[in-house]
Design a protein around this motif. Sequence first.
Motif: not given
Length: 114
Positions: A64-73
């Motif tokens: 992937p060129e970009y990864r958008i990550e959501k990590r609530p921790a």
Amino acid sequence: MGIVTPFPLNAGKPSQIGFDRVELTRILDLYGRMVAAGHWRDYAIELGRDAAVFAAFRRAAERPEYRIEKRPALRQRQGEWALVGEHGAVLKRGHELGPVLAPVERRLMKLIDE
């Protein structure tokens, strides 16, 4: 009468992290504009125990060129949102989605102007 059974509560972490409707709309809007500009062609969504990840690809067979990550921790520390580049480097991290997506949106403006 009967026995009242308490509703089971998930006292710990949720079993799966996901995007809410507003977040996913914002991400898919950016994805659609990048597709219209001819830059992205595929995407993948991974919903796991620790993170929800949206990955955008130039071609389906690549990383992937970009990864958008959501990590609530990480919400109380560095911010729950991260923009990760193709080689795994964190390009931007923050508490809100908009500023984290800003580098990709700036790149989109350059693609359109060319």
